[in-house]
Write a protein that holds these residues in place. Structure first.
Motif, PDB file in Angstrom:
ATOM      1  N   SER A  16       0.803  -1.226   0.000  1.00  0.00           N
ATOM      2  CA  SER A  16       0.000   0.000   0.000  1.00  0.00           C
ATOM      3  C   SER A  16       0.834   1.273   0.000  1.00  0.00           C
ATOM      4  CB  SER A  16      -0.913   0.035   1.231  1.00  0.00           C
ATOM      5  OG  SER A  16      -1.791  -1.053   1.213  1.00  0.00           O
ATOM      6  N   GLU A  89       0.574  -1.842 -11.977  1.00  0.00           N
ATOM      7  CA  GLU A  89      -0.741  -2.484 -12.102  1.00  0.00           C
ATOM      8  C   GLU A  89      -1.325  -2.903 -10.751  1.00  0.00           C
ATOM      9  OE1 GLU A  89      -3.856  -3.993 -14.471  1.00  0.00           O
ATOM     10  OE2 GLU A  89      -2.098  -2.927 -15.215  1.00  0.00           O
ATOM     11  N   SER A  90      -0.458  -3.289  -9.807  1.00  0.00           N
ATOM     12  CA  SER A  90      -0.926  -3.778  -8.496  1.00  0.00           C
ATOM     13  C   SER A  90      -1.730  -2.718  -7.741  1.00  0.00           C
ATOM     14  CB  SER A  90       0.253  -4.239  -7.635  1.00  0.00           C
ATOM     15  OG  SER A  90       1.083  -3.137  -7.291  1.00  0.00           O
ATOM     16  N   LYS A  92      -4.102  -0.918  -8.854  1.00  0.00           N
ATOM     17  CA  LYS A  92      -5.507  -0.903  -9.285  1.00  0.00           C
ATOM     18  C   LYS A  92      -6.433  -1.635  -8.321  1.00  0.00           C
ATOM     19  CE  LYS A  92      -6.454  -0.647 -14.057  1.00  0.00           C
ATOM     20  NZ  LYS A  92      -6.401  -1.310 -15.375  1.00  0.00           N
ATOM     21  N   GLU A  93      -5.903  -2.646  -7.624  1.00  0.00           N
ATOM     22  CA  GLU A  93      -6.742  -3.434  -6.704  1.00  0.00           C
ATOM     23  C   GLU A  93      -6.873  -2.778  -5.332  1.00  0.00           C
ATOM     24  OE1 GLU A  93      -3.554  -6.635  -4.924  1.00  0.00           O
ATOM     25  OE2 GLU A  93      -4.042  -6.763  -7.055  1.00  0.00           O
ATOM     26  N   LEU A  94      -6.145  -1.692  -5.112  1.00  0.00           N
ATOM     27  CA  LEU A  94      -6.143  -1.044  -3.799  1.00  0.00           C
ATOM     28  C   LEU A  94      -7.183   0.077  -3.725  1.00  0.00           C
ATOM     29  CD1 LEU A  94      -2.265  -0.650  -3.412  1.00  0.00           C
ATOM     30  CD2 LEU A  94      -3.701  -2.417  -2.374  1.00  0.00           C
TER      31      LEU A  94
END
Length: 128
Positions: A16, A89-90, A92-94
């Motif tokens: 995060s 890209e990671s 985007k899920e946060l």
């Protein structure tokens, strides 16, 4: 790393908290990449994501004159010029993540999609 310490201080997971990296292409163009603090920028994937033949990390002494920020306090927002920016890209899920607020030790918490919209950034897989 410094970023991992910041994540611990914030009581957040490494995924995060993101760091802002500035690169230079073989044609002297500059690009900004925003990646998780515990990851490494994949220079080949980063170059592909911006359509460059190759990118390398900007020399530390060139960061301040180019961006207005010092090493460890580089924010993806408010640089001297607008640079093509790519967020890993990671993000985007946060629902939110932390990036530098432009000064060493200061972070700002925001929605990754809002940062992308504000900076004109794209999302891409750019880490190892």
């Amino acid at each position: 790393t410094e970023g991992v310490k910041i994540a611990e201080t914030l009581g957040e997971e490494n995924k995060s908290v993101f760091k802002t990296l500035v690169t230079e292409s073989n044609t002297k163009e500059h690009f900004v990449f925003v990646i998780p603090v515990d990851k490494t920028l994949d220079l080949k994937a980063a170059a592909r994501s911006v359509g460059a033949k190759a990118v390398s990390m900007l020399k530390q002494k060139e960061l301040l004159p180019l961006t207005g920020y010092i090493h460890g306090g580089c924010s993806p927002v408010g640089m001297k010029k607008k640079f093509t920016t790519v967020i890993d890209e990671s993000a985007k899920e946060l629902p939110f993540f932390y990036v530098s607020a432009g000064k060493v030790g200061y972070q700002v918490k925001l929605d990754p999609r809002e940062l992308a919209e504000f900076t004109g950034a794209d999302f891409s897989e750019i880490t190892v």
